[in-house]
Design a protein around this motif. Structure first.
Motif, PDB file in Angstrom:
ATOM      1  N   GLU A   1      -1.004  -3.334   1.782  1.00  0.00           N
ATOM      2  CA  GLU A   1       0.366  -3.759   0.907  1.00  0.00           C
ATOM      3  C   GLU A   1       1.570  -3.118   1.543  1.00  0.00           C
ATOM      4  O   GLU A   1       1.857  -2.028   1.819  1.00  0.00           O
ATOM      5  N   GLN A   2       2.308  -4.091   1.949  1.00  0.00           N
ATOM      6  CA  GLN A   2       3.720  -3.810   2.564  1.00  0.00           C
ATOM      7  C   GLN A   2       4.716  -3.011   1.878  1.00  0.00           C
ATOM      8  O   GLN A   2       5.404  -2.367   2.385  1.00  0.00           O
TER       9      GLN A   2
ATOM     10  N   ASN B   1      -3.058  -4.703  -0.974  1.00  0.00           N
ATOM     11  CA  ASN B   1      -2.596  -5.671  -1.832  1.00  0.00           C
ATOM     12  C   ASN B   1      -3.764  -6.407  -2.510  1.00  0.00           C
ATOM     13  O   ASN B   1      -4.815  -6.978  -1.871  1.00  0.00           O
TER      14      ASN B   1
ATOM     15  N   THR C   1       1.628  -0.370 -10.491  1.00  0.00           N
ATOM     16  CA  THR C   1       0.986  -1.602 -10.173  1.00  0.00           C
ATOM     17  C   THR C   1      -0.299  -1.922 -11.007  1.00  0.00           C
ATOM     18  O   THR C   1      -0.913  -2.870 -10.798  1.00  0.00           O
TER      19      THR C   1
ATOM     20  N   GLU D   1      -3.920  -3.116  -9.436  1.00  0.00           N
ATOM     21  CA  GLU D   1      -3.854  -2.823  -8.205  1.00  0.00           C
ATOM     22  C   GLU D   1      -4.219  -1.225  -7.873  1.00  0.00           C
ATOM     23  O   GLU D   1      -5.059  -0.910  -6.871  1.00  0.00           O
TER      24      GLU D   1
ATOM     25  N   ASN E   1      -7.635  -0.013  -6.049  1.00  0.00           N
ATOM     26  CA  ASN E   1      -7.560   1.084  -4.632  1.00  0.00           C
ATOM     27  C   ASN E   1      -8.113   2.324  -4.851  1.00  0.00           C
ATOM     28  O   ASN E   1      -8.656   3.071  -4.046  1.00  0.00           O
TER      29      ASN E   1
ATOM     30  N   ASN F   1      -2.739 -12.333   4.056  1.00  0.00           N
ATOM     31  CA  ASN F   1      -2.004 -12.184   3.147  1.00  0.00           C
ATOM     32  C   ASN F   1      -0.608 -11.503   3.155  1.00  0.00           C
ATOM     33  O   ASN F   1      -0.231 -10.586   3.410  1.00  0.00           O
TER      34      ASN F   1
ATOM     35  N   GLU G   1       2.664 -11.255   2.706  1.00  0.00           N
ATOM     36  CA  GLU G   1       3.678 -11.178   1.665  1.00  0.00           C
ATOM     37  C   GLU G   1       5.064 -11.332   1.786  1.00  0.00           C
ATOM     38  O   GLU G   1       5.591 -10.779   3.147  1.00  0.00           O
TER      39      GLU G   1
ATOM     40  N   HIS H   1       2.071 -15.075   0.345  1.00  0.00           N
ATOM     41  CA  HIS H   1       2.150 -14.425  -0.989  1.00  0.00           C
ATOM     42  C   HIS H   1       3.473 -14.283  -1.505  1.00  0.00           C
ATOM     43  O   HIS H   1       4.098 -13.163  -0.817  1.00  0.00           O
TER      44      HIS H   1
ATOM     45  N   ILE I   1       5.178 -12.361  -3.735  1.00  0.00           N
ATOM     46  CA  ILE I   1       4.877 -11.257  -4.387  1.00  0.00           C
ATOM     47  C   ILE I   1       6.216 -10.768  -5.587  1.00  0.00           C
ATOM     48  O   ILE I   1       7.328 -11.152  -4.971  1.00  0.00           O
TER      49      ILE I   1
END
Length: 590
Positions: free
Chosen positions: A138-139, A164, A196, A199, A203, A218, A220, A236, A238
């Motif tokens: 997840e960036q 993500n 989130t 998500e 996690n 993925n 983002e 994606h 987002i």
């Protein structure tokens, strides 16, 4: 051609369907493999029939589309947790995939705000046998310090190991084995993840069991990108970066290159042109609010990390206190952990002896699934068997036997199952007696195991109990092993043998078979569980069989078996723990 099935799931509603259609179209255009049957599943609760029919026109050879209304499934599990508005949002549907589709060992989930430039069959080919999920970093957590700090301080997760959830390669077998859905429901009742949401929960549930795959799967639309967009397998869009809201959205041109080839293109353009400055300002404010929420959550005293540790430790301590209270009162046959009310098992609800071919097939399938679960528990050090002593007593059995064991953990029957397998008795099957609620209460993966792994459930219905008794006696006479817990209660990590009940020994006397007494002793291992308690390592003691005394009358024969079984357990306890068996109070023996 015998094609490999690649199941791909989307989750959406009627309002968001148009964007999912663009994602679906891009997937179809880039699904090139002839050896694959792409099976697309749309999980929903309100997509109109006419909309479904229109989407299905995108089908072609090797590319099938279906819509699955999850409303009935949600109703089937609503008794387990309160369905608040945000719990039933489509973003949570991905959690249902493994349980709703037990026929799949692996599946792909993709958010609908995506463009798919790669062939999803290549994603499906990634080996995740040793993991629950395959996913990408997840960036937002990596590139924004406030979010990274949130996951580390509030959730106890490494920001660099946070994924993500918009694209998931799901190991459905492991998802079911690790009971992810039920654990998710349990967390909902403990802590409300508000940043989130789904998500965060995923996690937490899949920590240390996620394979991080190439980020190109993925990509983002967020922050900096370390490779050309042409290399992205999935783009994606987002958070608030939506090309149907912003002309300036990065890579909007790629989205529209696919959108314009679909019948929803004009409708999406209308969304873009009608999106107001006021709505864009609201988006900006929404991003700021989300960032501030992450900061606020981080600074709370009752973060998830603190709440769950306190809750788990408190629950275990409460159980230990209850055990002590019961022992002091001389109550040994009552469980210390309360089970929810269970539906009554009626005679027609069960085929104890698996007469039908269908039941036998389900049993074989259940045992394969159960063994994968046990193997994973052993690998993850959740089930530690240090030694099996007296295995020759199991190996040398020439007839059926009533196997008895002390009961202190939901996994202890797995330990005896492994001892049975080590004894190499292929002509004799291993059955276990379970409580009614274990058979009738569990949905999904664990329910399937409870109902099909050679289990013999008790019942509060007298006619069902007659069926149960007849089946148990027949199995023993036919030379099989039947595991019972004659203490009739489970006390967590309780090391002493509890006084025994006579019911189990009735079966041994009616079938005229011996009792094979097993007693499991335990020691603290170096591994710590989630509540801060040491995971126990087990030694299984298999003692010499005890045969019914034919010189005694029937009732005395039962009592004699029970008493000799207890004396064997007592001797093992005192020898292994180097202490005399005593209780806080003297128990009342039946």
């Amino acid at each position: 051609m015998n094609r490999k099935i690649v199941p791909v799931f989307f989750a959406l509603d009627e309002r968001f369907l148009k964007y999912g259609i663009v994602s679906l179209y891009s997937m179809r255009e880039n699904a090139k493999r002839d050896d694959v049957l792409y099976k697309i599943h749309f999980l929903h609760s309100d997509v109109l029939p006419e909309s479904q029919a229109k989407v299905k026109t995108l089908e072609r050879d090797g590319f099938e589309i279906s819509f699955e209304d999850v409303s009935d499934y949600l109703k089937s599990i609503e008794h387990k947790f309160p369905l608040r508005d945000y719990y039933s949002k489509t973003t949570y549907y991905r959690l249902f995939i493994a349980d709703m589709h037990p026929e799949f060992d692996k599946a792909i989930y993709i958010d609908s705000d995506t463009i798919i430039q790669g062939d999803v069959a290549d994603l499906f080919d990634i080996d995740i046998a040793d993991y629950v999920l395959g996913a990408c970093h997840e960036q937002a957590m990596v590139q924004v310090d406030e979010y990274g700090t949130y996951v580390e301080k509030c959730l106890g997760l490494d920001r660099n190991l946070y994924f993500n959830a918009g694209l998931l390669l799901i190991n459905c077998v492991a998802f079911r084995e690790r009971n992810v859905l039920d654990r998710f429901i349990n967390i909902l009742q403990v802590y409300d993840c508000v940043v989130t949401q789904d998500e965060d929960y995923l996690n937490l549930l899949c920590k240390d069991h996620t394979l991080f795959i190439d980020q190109r799967w993925n990509t983002e639309v967020f922050g900096t990108l370390s490779y050309p967009i042409e290399e992205a397998k999935v783009i994606h869009y987002i958070m608030f970066n939506k090309p149907w809201h912003y002309e300036s959205c990065p890579f909007a041109d790629i989205f529209y290159s696919y959108a314009k080839k679909t019948w929803v293109y004009e409708s999406i353009l209308e969304d873009l042109h009608s999106y107001t400055d006021e709505q864009r300002e609201r988006d900006k404010k929404g991003y700021e609010n989300l960032l501030n929420l992450a900061i606020k959550e981080t600074n709370k005293d009752d973060t998830y990390l603190n709440v769950i540790r306190k809750r788990q430790a408190a629950d275990r301590i409460a159980i230990l206190q209850k055990i002590r209270a019961y022992e002091k009162e001389g109550i040994f046959d009552k469980d210390v952990e309360d089970d929810p009310p269970a539906p009554v098992l009626m005679p027609d609800d069960i085929d104890y002896l698996n007469h039908t071919i269908r039941e036998r097939i389900k049993t074989k399938m259940a045992f394969r699934m159960a063994h994968k679960l046990v193997d994973r528990l052993v690998k993850d050090k959740q089930l530690i068997i240090k030694d099996i002593k007296g295995l020759e007593n199991f190996k040398n059995m020439q007839e059926g036997a009533l196997v008895t064991c002390n009961h202190f953990n939901a996994f202890d029957s797995f330990a005896i199952q492994l001892a049975y397998e080590a004894a190499d008795q292929p002509r004799r099957k291993f059955y276990r007696v379970i409580r009614e609620g274990n058979y009738t209460n569990f949905p999904g993966f664990y329910g399937f195991l409870m109902r099909n792994c050679n289990t013999l459930p008790l019942s509060s219905n007298l006619e069902t109990m007659k069926k149960f008794q007849e089946a148990a006696v027949k199995l023993l006479k036919d030379g099989h092993f039947v595991l019972v817990y004659p203490e009739q209660s489970m006390w967590w990590n309780y090391r002493k043998p509890k006084p025994l009940k006579r019911g189990a020994y009735v079966f041994a006397c009616k079938a005229n078979v011996p009792v094979l007494p097993c007693f499991i002793t335990m020691k603290d291992s170096e591994y710590i569980d989630e509540a801060g308690f040491p995971i126990q390592e087990y030694t299984i003691h298999i003692e010499k069989p005890i045969y019914p005394n034919a010189e005694l009358g029937y009732r005395d024969r039962i009592e004699d078996l029970k008493q000799r079984n207890f004396e064997v357990w007592k001797e093992v306890y005192e020898r292994e723990y180097q202490t005399e068996l005593s209780y806080i109070t003297v128990p009342q023996l039946d």
